[in-house]
Design an enzyme around this catalytic site. Structure first.
Site, PDB file in Angstrom:
ATOM      1  N   GLY A   1       0.781  -1.222   0.000  1.00 23.36           N
ATOM      2  CA  GLY A   1       0.000   0.000   0.000  1.00 23.36           C
ATOM      3  C   GLY A   1       0.813   1.271   0.000  1.00 23.36           C
ATOM      4  O   GLY A   1       1.864   1.374  -0.637  1.00 23.36           O
ATOM      5  N   ILE A   2       0.327   2.264   0.735  1.00 21.08           N
ATOM      6  CA  ILE A   2       0.962   3.574   0.752  1.00 21.08           C
ATOM      7  C   ILE A   2       2.365   3.497   1.345  1.00 21.08           C
ATOM      8  O   ILE A   2       3.293   4.163   0.862  1.00 21.08           O
ATOM      9  CB  ILE A   2       0.081   4.573   1.534  1.00 21.08           C
ATOM     10  CG1 ILE A   2      -1.204   4.855   0.747  1.00 21.08           C
ATOM     11  CG2 ILE A   2       0.831   5.879   1.788  1.00 21.08           C
ATOM     12  CD1 ILE A   2      -2.233   5.689   1.498  1.00 21.08           C
TER      13      ILE A   2
ATOM     14  N   ASP B   1       7.290  -3.921   9.252  1.00 23.62           N
ATOM     15  CA  ASP B   1       5.952  -4.465   9.046  1.00 23.62           C
ATOM     16  C   ASP B   1       5.821  -5.757   9.844  1.00 23.62           C
ATOM     17  O   ASP B   1       6.810  -6.468  10.053  1.00 23.62           O
ATOM     18  CB  ASP B   1       5.704  -4.733   7.556  1.00 23.62           C
ATOM     19  CG  ASP B   1       4.225  -4.734   7.199  1.00 23.62           C
ATOM     20  OD1 ASP B   1       3.766  -3.771   6.561  1.00 23.62           O
ATOM     21  OD2 ASP B   1       3.527  -5.697   7.574  1.00 23.62           O
TER      22      ASP B   1
ATOM     23  N   VAL C   1       4.050  -2.494  15.609  1.00 22.45           N
ATOM     24  CA  VAL C   1       4.178  -1.145  16.158  1.00 22.45           C
ATOM     25  C   VAL C   1       3.621  -1.032  17.567  1.00 22.45           C
ATOM     26  O   VAL C   1       3.944  -0.077  18.292  1.00 22.45           O
ATOM     27  CB  VAL C   1       3.511  -0.085  15.248  1.00 22.45           C
ATOM     28  CG1 VAL C   1       4.256   0.082  13.944  1.00 22.45           C
ATOM     29  CG2 VAL C   1       2.035  -0.398  15.036  1.00 22.45           C
TER      30      VAL C   1
ATOM     31  N   TYR D   1     -12.000   4.785  14.280  1.00 25.12           N
ATOM     32  CA  TYR D   1     -11.048   5.185  13.244  1.00 25.12           C
ATOM     33  C   TYR D   1     -11.013   6.703  13.095  1.00 25.12           C
ATOM     34  O   TYR D   1      -9.933   7.310  13.044  1.00 25.12           O
ATOM     35  CB  TYR D   1     -11.419   4.531  11.904  1.00 25.12           C
ATOM     36  CG  TYR D   1     -10.447   4.859  10.794  1.00 25.12           C
ATOM     37  CD1 TYR D   1      -9.210   4.230  10.721  1.00 25.12           C
ATOM     38  CD2 TYR D   1     -10.767   5.807   9.824  1.00 25.12           C
ATOM     39  CE1 TYR D   1      -8.310   4.534   9.711  1.00 25.12           C
ATOM     40  CE2 TYR D   1      -9.875   6.120   8.808  1.00 25.12           C
ATOM     41  CZ  TYR D   1      -8.644   5.480   8.757  1.00 25.12           C
ATOM     42  OH  TYR D   1      -7.751   5.804   7.754  1.00 25.12           O
TER      43      TYR D   1
END
Length: 286
Positions: free
Chosen positions: A20-21, A40, A69, A159
């Site tokens: 993705g981004i 990741d 993370v 979110y």
């Protein structure tokens, strides 16, 4: 000319970098000769991303670190190995999830999303900013926001809240950095539009055909580099359905809810939806 943090030989750290981004940003700054740290939790995707980048840029220096993370020891491993890798000039806090919770859903759902989307951003920012202070070169921190953190559309309260929190955190960071070191270290809020990524298209593969509406992740990465070069803090991305002008109207309407004392989220309120449609009528078909 690029932002001075994007420079040959310096280290760029990207979380959620395998797809993705995150991957697109890694690929984009690799074109500028940066040394890349990919972080990741998906070991398979990370391996694929690593081989793809090294195949495209055989002379690049790349460090792939599998980790989460939300895990303190993984974050410290990322920090230590990145600092050993070279001078850290760019941190991109990209890792996030979209599956969240509503206003009265269980706390566990909220905590999972907030741990990834907000607390990891704050803690990684805290880890790396002191190191950036100690270096002589320019540096930058990029945090991934969302338009849902600005207009806070209904349907996924956790979110929207997490991205609103990232927005405020990054605004505060930008101010404090400016007061302390001027423009030597900057902060930026990248605000993607509808983007063709696994977050928005679960199960997509490299062979999945992109629909018309979303931008590609590469377009978002290009916009990031361009926006940073121009000194932008808010780096907005459109998509193929929502123009920049339409995004501006949506943000203005959201701000005016407070100023005009309208109901919360009046854009989606039965008593105001027609008024909002009239408000954007002159640009809706452009």
């Amino acid at each position: 000319m690029n932002h001075p943090a994007i420079r040959k030989g310096a280290v760029a750290i990207i979380t959620g970098a395998a797809v993705g981004i995150g991957y697109a940003i890694a690929r984009r700054v690799a074109r500028e000769g940066m040394n890349i740290v990919l972080f990741d939790r998906d070991a398979v995707a990370l391996d694929v991303a690593t081989h793809a980048l090294l195949n495209e840029f055989p002379d690049m220096k790349l460090l792939a670190i599998e980790g989460d993370v939300t895990c303190e020891s993984d974050r410290h491993q990322l920090y230590e190995k990145s600092c050993e890798f070279g001078e850290v000039s760019l941190l991109v806090n990209n890792a996030a999830i979209i599956k969240g919770a509503g206003p009265w859903d269980g706390i566990s759902k909220w905590r999972t999303l907030m741990d990834i989307n907000f607390w990891s951003v704050l803690t990684l920012q805290q880890l790396f900013v002191e190191t950036m202070f100690s270096q002589s070169g320019a540096a930058a921190i990029v945090n991934l926001g969302s338009k849902e953190g600005i207009t806070t559309r209904p349907g996924n309260a956790a979110y929207a809240l997490s991205k609103a929190a990232v927005k405020v955190l990054t605004e505060q960071l930008a101010h404090e950095l400016r007061e302390k070191v001027g423009d030597r270290i900057s902060a930026h809020l990248l605000i993607p539009g509808y983007t063709f990524t696994p977050m928005n298209f679960p199960g997509m593969t490299r062979d999945t055909q992109k629909p018309h509406s979303p931008w590609t992740a590469d377009q978002v990465a290009d916009r990031l580099v361009k926006g940073m070069a121009e000194g932008d803090f808010y780096i907005f991305c459109e998509d193929n359905e929502a123009s920049w002008e339409l995004d501006q109207r949506r943000m203005q309407w959201a701000a005016d809810d407070m100023i005009q004392n309208r109901p919360a989220l009046s854009r989606w309120h039965d008593g105001y939806s027609d008024k909002f449609a009239d408000y954007i009528a002159d640009i809706a078909d452009k």
